[in-house]
Design an enzyme around this catalytic site. Structure first.
Site, PDB file in Angstrom:
ATOM      1  N   GLU A 218      58.579  76.870  14.238  1.00 56.56           N
ATOM      2  CA  GLU A 218      59.812  76.737  15.022  1.00 56.56           C
ATOM      3  C   GLU A 218      60.430  78.102  15.308  1.00 56.56           C
ATOM      4  O   GLU A 218      61.049  78.291  16.355  1.00 56.56           O
ATOM      5  CB  GLU A 218      60.803  75.822  14.297  1.00 56.56           C
ATOM      6  CG  GLU A 218      60.360  74.364  14.223  1.00 56.56           C
ATOM      7  CD  GLU A 218      60.371  73.659  15.562  1.00 56.56           C
ATOM      8  OE1 GLU A 218      59.785  74.157  16.549  1.00 56.56           O
ATOM      9  OE2 GLU A 218      60.970  72.584  15.641  1.00 56.56           O
TER      10      GLU A 218
ATOM     11  N   THR B 150      63.379  75.741  23.859  1.00 59.03           N
ATOM     12  CA  THR B 150      64.291  75.622  22.723  1.00 59.03           C
ATOM     13  C   THR B 150      65.127  76.877  22.561  1.00 59.03           C
ATOM     14  O   THR B 150      66.328  76.809  22.306  1.00 59.03           O
ATOM     15  CB  THR B 150      63.495  75.335  21.435  1.00 59.03           C
ATOM     16  OG1 THR B 150      62.713  74.156  21.635  1.00 59.03           O
ATOM     17  CG2 THR B 150      64.416  75.142  20.241  1.00 59.03           C
TER      18      THR B 150
END
Length: 182
Positions: free
Chosen positions: A113, A165
């Site tokens: 991530e 993101t």
């Protein structure tokens, strides 16, 4: 070899990953989709997650071959990076006879991530690994609570636009990010 499919039902969005132990140390990644995602392990979300797992594994000569078919479109807002990060470490752990805990797997997947968004976060990978609904009270130290959800029906309507993101996180106020990261 282990095949990993992340999906709610067979006809829902899913990623397909094939992971195999290798006699050759290190990590090799191949994409068979058309998204042009990096195959260098440190630049790939699944690769970064696996490298973190490999760093903590007792046998430093471990090797993996990973083939990824991204079906959850990157930037779709449906957890594409989480699917790859979580899928890679769950598959590797299975091949290594489940030597790592779920919390360890979340910690490893957070490295993926970070590649995707610039920040280690666990909001999408934790439910992938734990299942169901989860609450992340803290990521430093990692504190995860599994919740008993009410019976829910979920509908996802996707406008077919790409929002990375890292870009979406820029919209958040700095105070919210600071609270979330501690």
């Amino acid at each position: 070899m282990v095949l990993i499919y992340w999906a709610l039902r067979s006809n829902d969005p899913q990623d397909e990953m094939e992971l195999a132990l290798s006699d050759e140390p290190g990590l090799r990644i191949k994409h068979i989709d058309g998204y042009g995602l990096p195959e260098e392990p440190e630049k790939n979300v699944a690769g970064a997650a696996l490298l973190a797992l490999m760093e903590e594994y007792e046998n430093k000569n471990i090797g993996f071959d990973l083939t990824i078919n991204k079906i959850i479109k990157p930037g779709s807002g449906l957890g594409s990076s989480a699917a790859s990060s979580a899928g890679a470490v769950v598959g590797a752990n299975h091949l290594l006879n489940n030597v790592f805990s779920k919390q360890d797997l979340v910690r490893f997947a957070m490295n993926g991530e970070k590649v995707a968004s610039g920040v280690k976060h666990a909001d999408n990978i934790t439910p992938c690994i734990y299942g169901g609904v989860t609450l992340i009270r803290s990521i430093f130290p990692l504190d995860i609570v599994q919740l008993s959800p009410p019976h829910l029906y979920v509908t996802v309507i996707h406008p077919q636009i790409e929002v990375k993101t890292s870009d979406a996180r820029q919209i958040l106020r700095k105070e919210v990010l600071a609270e979330r990261c501690h």
